[in-house]
Write a protein that holds these residues in place. Structure first.
Motif, PDB file in Angstrom:
ATOM      1  N   ALA A  58      -0.159   6.860  -0.613  1.00  0.00           N
ATOM      2  CA  ALA A  58       0.981   6.409   0.189  1.00  0.00           C
ATOM      3  C   ALA A  58       1.257   7.372   1.337  1.00  0.00           C
ATOM      4  N   VAL A  59       1.175   8.662   1.059  1.00  0.00           N
ATOM      5  CA  VAL A  59       1.403   9.657   2.115  1.00  0.00           C
ATOM      6  C   VAL A  59       0.338   9.541   3.200  1.00  0.00           C
ATOM      7  N   ARG A  61      -1.505   6.975   3.955  1.00  0.00           N
ATOM      8  CA  ARG A  61      -1.329   5.736   4.709  1.00  0.00           C
ATOM      9  C   ARG A  61      -0.196   5.880   5.718  1.00  0.00           C
ATOM     10  N   GLY A  62       0.851   6.594   5.341  1.00  0.00           N
ATOM     11  CA  GLY A  62       1.928   6.833   6.285  1.00  0.00           C
ATOM     12  C   GLY A  62       1.475   7.648   7.480  1.00  0.00           C
ATOM     13  N   GLY A  65      -0.889   5.508   9.528  1.00  0.00           N
ATOM     14  CA  GLY A  65      -0.233   4.325  10.069  1.00  0.00           C
ATOM     15  C   GLY A  65       0.797   4.616  11.142  1.00  0.00           C
ATOM     16  N   ARG A  66       1.026   5.887  11.439  1.00  0.00           N
ATOM     17  CA  ARG A  66       2.012   6.216  12.474  1.00  0.00           C
ATOM     18  C   ARG A  66       1.576   5.658  13.821  1.00  0.00           C
ATOM     19  N   ILE A 180       6.660   9.759  11.352  1.00  0.00           N
ATOM     20  CA  ILE A 180       5.954   9.185  10.205  1.00  0.00           C
ATOM     21  C   ILE A 180       6.925   8.427   9.306  1.00  0.00           C
ATOM     22  N   ALA A 181       8.096   9.021   9.059  1.00  0.00           N
ATOM     23  CA  ALA A 181       9.092   8.360   8.223  1.00  0.00           C
ATOM     24  C   ALA A 181       9.535   7.039   8.843  1.00  0.00           C
ATOM     25  N   ALA A 184       6.751   4.450   8.624  1.00  0.00           N
ATOM     26  CA  ALA A 184       6.529   4.028   7.239  1.00  0.00           C
ATOM     27  C   ALA A 184       7.628   3.100   6.729  1.00  0.00           C
TER      28      ALA A 184
END
Length: 272
Positions: A58-59, A61-62, A65-66, A180-181, A184
């Motif tokens: 998950a991290v 991918r985050g 995915g940014r 990133i947050a 996500a």
């Protein structure tokens, strides 16, 4: 001014007016749900194939995915970004590494209509005084800065005991955490999706004494205003996503458990 973040301390006298959001079209919600299920299944497959834990996948991918979402992709008029969502993003930013715990970032959230207008009016005045006509035309264009962002985060740095480059690097890490947050989905909810991007804004505005004072930045103490992080609502996935790069990123996630590091383009990190 809405909120001031200096390390873990916050202060703010005003709260934004609560706003009720209506859910988006059923088709959009269906696609969002389908996308979430797809990401979950892909994450499980990547976890099984690479030996990584689901949390690690998950991290990664985050991180992969940014994406930057620019003004032209933000909806208008902008909806209200809930304070809780903004606080979540700022809290993520403030987990950045900081040598000697100086926490050199100075993050000022500007989210109310009045505060955003004050920022843009002050910036326009500063740019006008500098004689940069083209920059002024872009800043004051009716369909951009004043009509699309839901919030700005002014990003500053205060250099104290550490070298200036080190404190600036720490602030850059804070901005990356926030980005990133946001990408996500940490701020998503109420039928709304959010995106944003980093900009150095306009030098004349960043160096304007009145704006610096309004933001609570103290040049005499070594504070510098580095730029803005711009946040807005979006209707769909960022247009800047390159599907081939996204596929390569997914492959990198699956492969990360078998290599020291995987660099863009397929190159491997050096083992020393």
């Amino acid at each position: 001014m809405e909120w001031w973040w200096e390390g873990r301390r916050t202060a703010g006298a005003r709260r934004p007016t609560p706003t009720l959001f209506s859910s988006g079209p059923a088709a959009l919600l269906f696609l969002a749900a389908a996308g979430a299920v797809s990401l979950l299944l892909n994450a499980r497959r990547a976890s099984a194939s690479s030996g990584l834990t689901p949390a690690a996948v998950a991290v990664l991918r985050g991180v992969h995915g940014r994406r930057s979402v620019f003004l032209k992709e933000m909806t208008r008029p902008p909806p209200v970004l809930p304070r809780a969502a903004l606080n979540t993003l700022l809290a993520a930013a403030c987990t950045a590494p900081s040598h000697k715990r100086t926490r050199a970032w100075r993050l000022v959230a500007i989210a109310s209509g009045e505060a955003k207008a004050r920022l843009l009016d002050g910036a326009a005045a500063a740019v006008r005084r500098s004689g940069e006509d083209k920059a002024l035309a872009k800043l004051t264009a009716p369909d951009k800065w004043g009509s699309r962002p839901a919030a700005f985060v002014a990003v500053g740095v205060r250099s104290t005991v550490n070298p200036d480059w080190e404190e600036t690097a720490s602030v850059a890490a804070a901005v990356q955490n926030l980005h990133i947050a946001l990408a996500a989905g940490a701020a998503d909810g109420g039928g709304l999706r959010w995106g944003g991007y980093w900009t150095s804004f306009y030098p004349a505005a960043r160096e304007d004494p009145d704006l610096l004072s309004w933001l609570g930045l103290d040049a005499a103490a070594g504070d510098r205003w580095l730029g803005l992080f711009v946040i807005g609502a979006i209707d769909g996935p960022p247009s800047g996503i390159d599907r081939r790069k996204a596929a390569a990123a997914a492959a990198a996630v699956a492969d990360a458990g078998r290599r020291l590091s995987v660099l863009p383009g397929g190159g491997e990190g050096a083992v020393l």
